[in-house]
Motif scaffolding. Structure first.
Motif, PDB file in Angstrom:
ATOM      1  N   PHE A   1       2.151  -1.682   4.549  1.00 30.30           N
ATOM      2  CA  PHE A   1       2.289  -0.250   4.292  1.00 30.30           C
ATOM      3  C   PHE A   1       3.712   0.023   3.817  1.00 30.30           C
ATOM      4  O   PHE A   1       4.686  -0.414   4.444  1.00 30.30           O
ATOM      5  N   ILE A   2       3.843   0.732   2.697  1.00 30.10           N
ATOM      6  CA  ILE A   2       5.142   1.094   2.155  1.00 30.10           C
ATOM      7  C   ILE A   2       5.318   2.605   2.303  1.00 30.10           C
ATOM      8  O   ILE A   2       4.546   3.382   1.726  1.00 30.10           O
TER       9      ILE A   2
ATOM     10  N   VAL B   1       9.627  -1.065   3.977  1.00 33.67           N
ATOM     11  CA  VAL B   1       8.452  -1.887   4.268  1.00 33.67           C
ATOM     12  C   VAL B   1       8.033  -1.642   5.711  1.00 33.67           C
ATOM     13  O   VAL B   1       8.794  -1.887   6.646  1.00 33.67           O
ATOM     14  N   GLY B   2       6.810  -1.154   5.887  1.00 33.66           N
ATOM     15  CA  GLY B   2       6.306  -0.814   7.212  1.00 33.66           C
ATOM     16  C   GLY B   2       5.404  -1.890   7.791  1.00 33.66           C
ATOM     17  O   GLY B   2       5.636  -3.091   7.609  1.00 33.66           O
ATOM     18  N   ASP B   3       4.346  -1.447   8.468  1.00 32.12           N
ATOM     19  CA  ASP B   3       3.451  -2.361   9.173  1.00 32.12           C
ATOM     20  C   ASP B   3       2.712  -3.291   8.217  1.00 32.12           C
ATOM     21  O   ASP B   3       2.345  -2.906   7.105  1.00 32.12           O
ATOM     22  N   CYS B   4       2.482  -4.515   8.682  1.00 31.19           N
ATOM     23  CA  CYS B   4       1.537  -5.403   7.991  1.00 31.19           C
ATOM     24  C   CYS B   4       0.144  -4.981   8.415  1.00 31.19           C
ATOM     25  O   CYS B   4      -0.221  -5.072   9.589  1.00 31.19           O
ATOM     26  N   LEU B   5      -0.650  -4.488   7.468  1.00 26.47           N
ATOM     27  CA  LEU B   5      -1.954  -3.904   7.781  1.00 26.47           C
ATOM     28  C   LEU B   5      -3.097  -4.901   7.672  1.00 26.47           C
ATOM     29  O   LEU B   5      -4.171  -4.670   8.226  1.00 26.47           O
TER      30      LEU B   5
ATOM     31  N   PRO C   1      -9.149   2.184   3.033  1.00 32.27           N
ATOM     32  CA  PRO C   1      -9.395   3.336   3.913  1.00 32.27           C
ATOM     33  C   PRO C   1      -9.564   2.945   5.375  1.00 32.27           C
ATOM     34  O   PRO C   1      -9.109   3.668   6.272  1.00 32.27           O
ATOM     35  N   HIS C   2     -10.183   1.802   5.637  1.00 29.01           N
ATOM     36  CA  HIS C   2     -10.309   1.321   7.019  1.00 29.01           C
ATOM     37  C   HIS C   2      -8.926   1.005   7.597  1.00 29.01           C
ATOM     38  O   HIS C   2      -8.623   1.334   8.751  1.00 29.01           O
ATOM     39  N   LEU C   3      -8.078   0.354   6.800  1.00 21.80           N
ATOM     40  CA  LEU C   3      -6.756  -0.044   7.277  1.00 21.80           C
ATOM     41  C   LEU C   3      -5.900   1.173   7.620  1.00 21.80           C
ATOM     42  O   LEU C   3      -5.130   1.155   8.587  1.00 21.80           O
ATOM     43  N   LEU C   4      -6.028   2.236   6.816  1.00 23.39           N
ATOM     44  CA  LEU C   4      -5.208   3.428   7.032  1.00 23.39           C
ATOM     45  C   LEU C   4      -5.757   4.359   8.099  1.00 23.39           C
ATOM     46  O   LEU C   4      -5.068   5.302   8.509  1.00 23.39           O
ATOM     47  N   SER C   5      -6.979   4.096   8.564  1.00 22.08           N
ATOM     48  CA  SER C   5      -7.585   4.996   9.554  1.00 22.08           C
ATOM     49  C   SER C   5      -6.870   4.953  10.897  1.00 22.08           C
ATOM     50  O   SER C   5      -7.078   5.827  11.736  1.00 22.08           O
ATOM     51  N   ARG C   6      -5.996   3.965  11.096  1.00 20.52           N
ATOM     52  CA  ARG C   6      -5.244   3.878  12.351  1.00 20.52           C
ATOM     53  C   ARG C   6      -4.150   4.931  12.433  1.00 20.52           C
ATOM     54  O   ARG C   6      -3.615   5.202  13.505  1.00 20.52           O
ATOM     55  N   TYR C   7      -3.785   5.523  11.297  1.00 21.27           N
ATOM     56  CA  TYR C   7      -2.690   6.484  11.256  1.00 21.27           C
ATOM     57  C   TYR C   7      -3.194   7.922  11.282  1.00 21.27           C
ATOM     58  O   TYR C   7      -4.298   8.212  10.819  1.00 21.27           O
ATOM     59  N   ASN C   8      -2.358   8.808  11.792  1.00 23.84           N
ATOM     60  CA  ASN C   8      -2.489  10.233  11.508  1.00 23.84           C
ATOM     61  C   ASN C   8      -1.503  10.567  10.398  1.00 23.84           C
ATOM     62  O   ASN C   8      -0.455   9.929  10.264  1.00 23.84           O
ATOM     63  N   PHE C   9      -1.827  11.581   9.602  1.00 24.21           N
ATOM     64  CA  PHE C   9      -0.988  11.948   8.474  1.00 24.21           C
ATOM     65  C   PHE C   9      -0.531  13.395   8.570  1.00 24.21           C
ATOM     66  O   PHE C   9      -1.273  14.265   9.051  1.00 24.21           O
TER      67      PHE C   9
ATOM     68  N   ILE D   1       0.874  -1.171   0.000  1.00 26.59           N
ATOM     69  CA  ILE D   1       0.000   0.000   0.000  1.00 26.59           C
ATOM     70  C   ILE D   1       0.912   1.223   0.000  1.00 26.59           C
ATOM     71  O   ILE D   1       1.491   1.588   1.027  1.00 26.59           O
ATOM     72  N   LEU D   2       1.088   1.826  -1.180  1.00 30.33           N
ATOM     73  CA  LEU D   2       1.955   2.982  -1.364  1.00 30.33           C
ATOM     74  C   LEU D   2       1.069   4.222  -1.368  1.00 30.33           C
ATOM     75  O   LEU D   2       0.154   4.338  -2.187  1.00 30.33           O
ATOM     76  N   VAL D   3       1.350   5.162  -0.465  1.00 29.69           N
ATOM     77  CA  VAL D   3       0.464   6.308  -0.257  1.00 29.69           C
ATOM     78  C   VAL D   3       1.211   7.610  -0.512  1.00 29.69           C
ATOM     79  O   VAL D   3       2.326   7.811  -0.027  1.00 29.69           O
TER      80      VAL D   3
END
Length: 265
Positions: A173-174, A138-142, A213-221, A75-77
């Protein structure tokens, strides 16, 4: 009749600042603008299987020889107008998928995953100057998705009656750097798809991608501009009123007119 100016709509009272609300929150992720990245194309990468049935048959052969297949996708953002966008591949103008693929039986998980990302997105030739092989953070396994049988269905859990799943797919998460050169096979398109477009859009993107979008909701940006300055944070200011997020074609696709594709002609 007088016109109401924007300043007239502003409250004369300062906002009430709540207490801190970030306990047990993962670290804030910094997102860089789409314009920071360079996109190109490279040689065609034909699909390994001519049909879904052939793909499932090859999965069965893999299972018999090596056990459960291991698959990793990224997941590249990045962002545009302070709205997160996911970099995604489109195949045959219809099928969407994240960069990545199944690992070879002998591969280490992370190093094998980086090699698969390189196959899909690493540039070649002059575009590759300054890029190193496997240069991915390579970051967290979401999420983990499981294929219980030699069928197309995958689930975000192992069904109770299944003891030997045939495939496990991990979504990682990348973390994209401030700038990077990416190159897509010319028989595919590389898209930037906004979270707004993915959310609950299972009909177009399927359950795995529409859940991002649900998976990324754990983060602040933190949203950074081209000059490296933080211009917005979540929670914070949104995009301009006239901006409507929609997918943007970045590269790839045979005979693609980018301006026409993106509605900018």
């Amino acid at each position: 009749m007088s016109t109401i100016t924007p300043t007239a709509l502003q409250s004369s009272q300062p906002p009430i600042i709540p207490l801190d609300f970030n306990a047990n929150q993962p670290e804030t992720i910094r997102l860089y603008p789409l314009s920071n990245y360079t996109f190109g194309v490279k040689e065609t990468q034909p699909e390994e299987d001519p049909s879904v049935l052939a793909r499932l048959k090859r999965l069965e052969e893999h299972y018999q020889a090596h056990g459960m297949r291991r698959t990793c996708e990224g997941i590249l953002v990045c962002h545009e107008h302070n709205h997160p966008h996911i970099l995604m591949l489109q195949i045959a103008n219809a099928f969407f998928k994240l960069p990545g693929d199944y690992l070879r039986p002998e591969d280490d998980e992370i190093e094998g995953f980086k090699a698969r990302l390189d196959e899909r997105l690493a540039p070649v030739g002059s575009l590759g100057e300054g890029n190193k092989a496997g240069d991915w953070e390579v970051g967290d396994c979401l999420a983990q998705w499981w294929r219980p049988n030699f069928e197309t269905f995958m689930y975000p859990f192992v069904p109770a009656h299944i003891t030997r799943p045939k495939e496990c797919k991990k979504l990682y998460f990348i973390q994209l750097p401030q700038s990077k050169v990416l190159s897509v096979p010319k028989n595919m398109k590389l898209l930037a798809v906004p979270l707004f477009e993915l959310y609950e859009n299972t009909q177009r993107y399927g359950p795995q991608l529409s859940a991002i979008p649900h998976l990324l909701s754990r983060y602040n940006f933190e949203f950074v501009n081209e000059d490296g300055e933080v211009v917005a944070k979540t929670p914070g200011t949104g995009a301009p009123d006239s901006y409507v997020p929609r997918p943007k074609v970045l590269a790839g696709g045979d005979d693609v007119d980018m301006k026409t594709e993106n509605g900018t002609h």
